[in-house]
Design a protein around this motif. Structure first.
Motif, PDB file in Angstrom:
ATOM      1  N   PRO A 262      20.148  52.988  21.177  1.00 53.41           N
ATOM      2  CA  PRO A 262      20.427  52.203  21.376  1.00 53.41           C
ATOM      3  C   PRO A 262      21.101  51.983  19.935  1.00 53.41           C
ATOM      4  O   PRO A 262      20.082  51.887  19.181  1.00 53.41           O
TER       5      PRO A 262
ATOM      6  N   GLN B   7       8.786  58.470  22.119  1.00 55.05           N
ATOM      7  CA  GLN B   7      10.075  57.251  22.410  1.00 55.05           C
ATOM      8  C   GLN B   7       9.475  55.976  21.515  1.00 55.05           C
ATOM      9  O   GLN B   7      10.405  55.247  21.970  1.00 55.05           O
TER      10      GLN B   7
ATOM     11  N   SER C 245      14.043  49.177  28.769  1.00 55.93           N
ATOM     12  CA  SER C 245      14.477  48.551  28.289  1.00 55.93           C
ATOM     13  C   SER C 245      13.488  47.158  27.944  1.00 55.93           C
ATOM     14  O   SER C 245      12.479  47.242  28.367  1.00 55.93           O
ATOM     15  N   GLY C 246      13.546  46.876  27.246  1.00 63.14           N
ATOM     16  CA  GLY C 246      13.331  45.904  26.953  1.00 63.14           C
ATOM     17  C   GLY C 246      11.354  46.479  25.995  1.00 63.14           C
ATOM     18  O   GLY C 246      10.719  45.792  25.703  1.00 63.14           O
TER      19      GLY C 246
ATOM     20  N   ASP D  16      12.140  53.590  32.937  1.00 58.58           N
ATOM     21  CA  ASP D  16      12.920  52.292  32.317  1.00 58.58           C
ATOM     22  C   ASP D  16      12.360  51.658  30.916  1.00 58.58           C
ATOM     23  O   ASP D  16      11.303  51.136  30.805  1.00 58.58           O
TER      24      ASP D  16
ATOM     25  N   SER E  62      16.409  53.928  32.234  1.00 55.45           N
ATOM     26  CA  SER E  62      17.466  54.208  30.586  1.00 55.45           C
ATOM     27  C   SER E  62      16.529  55.619  29.728  1.00 55.45           C
ATOM     28  O   SER E  62      17.105  56.150  29.015  1.00 55.45           O
TER      29      SER E  62
ATOM     30  N   THR F  89      16.948  50.586  36.659  1.00 57.83           N
ATOM     31  CA  THR F  89      17.528  51.242  36.397  1.00 57.83           C
ATOM     32  C   THR F  89      16.818  52.715  34.564  1.00 57.83           C
ATOM     33  O   THR F  89      16.516  51.858  33.825  1.00 57.83           O
TER      34      THR F  89
END
Length: 874
Positions: free
Chosen positions: A872, A741, A803-804, A801, A784, A782
């Motif tokens: 994304p 990732q 995100s960011g 998660d 992702s 949440t």
């Protein structure tokens, strides 16, 4: 051992610097007498005699390998409670040392004959005192745990006495005799050589076919050594060769000489080779010598000791290699050259000391009748008194001892053990023992020759222990336990020690085991040589990486009987291992690791504790078994992977979590115990760093005299092993997913862990989160991304998660670059596999490797494409 106190621990520097530590550590061991053997001890003996390096020598990689392996064996046995004697010494190296001193004399325009024998020998002793034995200091750098109080030299008084005793006994038993035979002669060293001192190579030469005689009575012979025809005394053919039956019993004229020589029939001649006729030069060819003896032929010598032609005529005074083309030209002028083939590859013998082409020469020399001695040497291996490792090399040993020729032991040198035989004015011959007075009076002279160096080194296991006297050392330490040496001198040295050891030692073998290691080669598997420029100097490695890293590299590659390829990056890898061990032990110390007896009971330990103790017990057992079988490479590799993979990469990380919790004290005890054991296991291979670390950890006197570890399987726990294996798999898969990732290794992200398989390892959740860099989910978490890991008890679902956490643009760019590389690799491999011409010619293993590369590229494309699809969009 009791728990160590912090104030007993020597302080450790921030980093391990071998140059600052090794010399002082070694001197401390020597001063403490750890390597000095006690013949009066009631401990079981373990003896190794060091293969004596030449007094002219310096440490090379072959020495470094063998010395490392001997040190591993002796250090381990010492820790196991044996009375260990590793006896060092040097060989006087007759030819090599005399050559060195003669070259020094030549610089001042002198030869040994200008000094005379006595003064020259004095000069050699002076050279030995000033320059000889450089290798002994280098052995200290490597860490050799030898007993310096028993250091020996083959020309010492005691060893010289042993040599004279052996000569006298063999002579009296009719096993030494003097005879005129064909020997290998070095025109440069001006001495006879034994067969094993001759190295053969395929050299370019010329095969010349020469017609002897004229008309119907002529006969053609072929030779690569035309100059020796001056010494021909016959032409030989096979008795059944119908082509020449009409010539057998007649004579032909030997060209250029005016002599007539007979045509004889001898079954030695191969009628299928060449013309089926061979020239016979009894004084300059071993096969011709035997033909000459069978047919009572004259045996004129046509060259002097410097290989200069002595036959009166136009070629007298020419060197053999000058005479060869001159004789061919003269024969060509007479029309006697029938054919010439050049270049013609053929085996040529060279002096192993100076590389000069050896000249077979009829000479009066001293010989050992080896047949009964060699038979005894073979029997000792056949009946198991001496075991050869690896056993597949027994065949080589038997091929040698079962087919050994009588050994020429006299050398035309001044440096060495002089032959103890005196000749009287009326033809008397007297052999004198060490306690006998030589005959005196007018006309008595001692034989001028000295003994082959291998004669004295063949006595090494006996003479160094005091033989022929019944010394305490001989009673305690003979037979020796192991001989460790390269397989390349199995014939040179091992067979001779077996013969002399059994003969002089009362039919007792000189060693119980013979361990044969391979040769050192470069990273491409090529033999190291100065001409190739691929020689690695172990001293350079020790300067750059330390003695421990050098030893570890050598031991890790030492498979019995197999050659070893070496590259510098492997030494750098071994240094990294030492650094890893240093830092890990320091971590344990800084976190309060203690060495206490006994350990807490199993019930008070965590599963991680029981797992590492079980793995430790298994490692001790495996290493012991492998070292007993001389499997050094496998033993060291096992230690490497346990230390790096299991202890440092896993248990230390798990221990960090435990030390911060309620199990701190028991974890510190396990840490101390495991590091204590590992340092002792590693000590024989890497003695310096383990000494420094072990003393700091335990406060003990020295790991050199610590007990060798015993396997303790009482903590083994199969359930704990399975659970830790699941924990390792879960952490590894999460780390792999994080990497895929694009997360940085130390970057922490929130994650939720659940699933049916998690219940079984939930007790390790804290460790999983710490090692996988996962934080607990907070309100509003949440996911992702997610990954599912299959464990033995079921699946674990990990939601993250991200995100960011990921720079999407940078990650997309990285993945697209990797994808392009994988696509290029797939195209190239498919292109090769689709080329039938390539498939028809390429070896099967090459084709298989390309298929593996193709499949890996295809898998990478699938993985990278999926990853790109999951990112994304902007």
């Amino acid at each position: 051992m009791t728990e160590n106190a912090p104030d007993q621990q020597p302080a450790l520097p921030a980093a391990w610097n071998p140059a600052d530590e090794e010399a002082a550590l070694y001197q401390r061991w020597v001063d403490a007498g750890y390597f000095t053997a006690d013949a009066g001890s009631d401990k079981p003996p373990f003896t190794i005699v060091l293969p004596p390096p030449n007094v002219t020598g310096s440490l090379h990689m072959g020495h470094a390998l063998n010395h490392t392996l001997m040190d591993v064996m002796t250090r381990r046995r010492r820790m196991q409670g044996y009375e260990v004697l590793w006896l060092p010494g040097m060989d006087h190296a007759g030819i090599a040392t005399q050559n060195v001193v003669e070259r020094e004399l030549a610089k001042s325009g002198k030869s040994r004959h200008d000094l005379g024998r006595e003064k020259f020998v004095e000069r050699v002793w002076e050279w030995k005192a000033e320059y000889g034995g450089k290798i002994l200091g280098q052995m200290r750098r490597l860490g050799d745990g030898v007993d310096w109080s028993r250091e020996r030299f083959t020309m010492d008084e005691g060893l010289s006495r042993a040599v004279q005793t052996m000569f006298k006994r063999l002579y009296d038993d009719g096993l030494i005799y003097r005879a005129e035979r064909i020997i290998n002669w070095c025109p440069r060293c001006l001495t006879a050589l034994s067969d094993i001192e001759v190295e053969h190579s395929e050299d370019e030469g010329e095969l010349v076919s020469i017609r002897y005689g004229d008309g119907d009575n002529s006969i053609v012979v072929a030779t690569t050594r035309a100059e020796t025809m001056l010494g021909d005394t016959a032409v030989a053919v096979h008795p059944d060769d119908e082509r020449y039956q009409h010539l057998v019993g007649t004579e032909v004229e030997l060209p250029l000489t005016g002599r007539r020589i007979p045509v004889i029939a001898d079954e030695h001649v191969d009628p299928e080779f060449g013309t089926g006729a061979v020239k016979v030069t009894p004084a300059h060819d071993p096969n011709d010598f035997e033909i000459g003896r069978r047919h009572d032929l004259p045996m004129p010598t046509i060259m002097d000791e410097r290989a200069t032609i002595t036959v009166p005529g136009p070629f007298q005074g020419l060197d053999r290699f000058e005479a060869r083309p001159a004789i061919v030209a003269a024969l060509r002028e007479q029309g006697r050259i029938v054919a010439e083939k050049r270049p013609y590859l053929h085996a040529v013998g060279h002096c192993s000391r100076c590389d000069t082409v050896v000249e077979p020469r009829l000479s009066l020399q001293w010989w050992v009748k080896v047949e009964p001695l060699a038979r005894a040497a073979g029997d000792a291996v056949r009946d198991g008194r001496t075991k050869i490792h690896p056993p597949e090399l027994e065949k080589r040993y038997f091929d040698w001892v079962d087919n050994m020729h009588d050994w020429t032991i006299s050398r035309q040198l001044w440096w060495g053990h002089r032959i103890p035989v005196w000749y009287g004015p009326n033809g008397e011959t007297v052999c004198v023992g060490p306690d006998e007075q030589p005959p005196s009076g007018e006309g008595w002279t001692q034989d001028p020759d000295v003994l082959d160096t291998w004669f004295s080194s063949g006595l090494w296991p006996l003479s160094t222990l005091g033989w022929p006297e019944e010394t305490p050392d001989l009673a305690k330490f003979y037979p020796t336990s192991v001989l460790s040496t390269g397989y390349d001198i199995l014939f040179f040295w091992v067979a001779r020690m077996m013969m002399f050891g059994l003969y002089g030692g009362g039919d007792v073998q000189p060693f119980d085991h013979v361990y044969l290691h391979g040769l050192i080669r470069d990273a491409q598997g090529k033999k190291m040589s100065k001409s190739r420029g691929n020689v690695i100097d172990p001293l350079d490695w020790m300067d750059s990486y330390g003695a421990d890293a050098t030893r570890f590299t050598l031991a890790r590659g030492a498979n019995p009987g197999s050659d070893m390829a070496l590259a510098e990056e492997w030494a750098a890898g071994s240094r990294n291992f030492c650094t890893k061990l240093w830092n890990a032990t320091k971590f344990a110390l800084m976190n309060g690791a203690t060495v206490a007896t006994p350990l807490p009971p199993a019930a008070e330990l965590t599963e991680a504790d029981r797992w590492i103790l079980g793995r430790l017990a298994s490692t001790v057992s495996e290493v012991d078994e492998l070292l007993e079988d001389f499997q050094f490479a496998k033993a060291v590799d096992r230690l490497y992977h346990f230390t790096w993979d299991e202890l440092c990469d896993w248990y230390l990380e798990l221990a960090k979590v435990q030390i911060a919790g309620e199990r701190a004290d028991s974890t510190r005890a396990v840490l101390g115990h495991v590091f204590d054991t590992v340092l002792r296991l590693l000590h024989p291979v890497i003695p310096f760093i383990t000494e420094k670390l072990w003393r700091a950890l335990t406060g003990g006197e020295s790991v050199v005299i610590a007990d060798w570890p015993k396997a303790d399987a009482s903590y083994a726990d199969a359930a704990a092993d399975a659970r830790i294996a699941d924990v390792q798999k879960l952490i590894t898969e999460i780390r792999r997913f994080r990497s895929d990732q694009g997360l940085k290794p130390g970057q922490r992200v929130a994650a939720r862990v659940n699933g049916a398989g998690f219940a079984d390892v939930s007790a390790h959740e804290e460790a999983v989160r710490a090692l996988a860099r996962l934080t607990a989910p907070e309100d509003g978490f949440t996911a992702s991304a997610s990954v599912e890991v299959s464990l033995s008890s079921g699946n674990v679902h990990v939601e993250l998660d991200l995100s960011g956490a990921v720079d999407v643009a940078a990650e997309r760019k990285r993945l697209e670059k990797d994808l392009a590389a994988a696509q290029k690799e797939l195209k190239q491999t498919e292109g090769k596999l689709g080329n039938q011409a390539f498939l028809d010619k390429a070896p099967a293993d090459v084709v298989e490797k390309i298929k593996v590369r193709r499949d890996a590229a295809a898998a990478d494309i699938e993985r990278l494409t999926a990853r790109l699809g999951s990112l994304p969009t902007a």
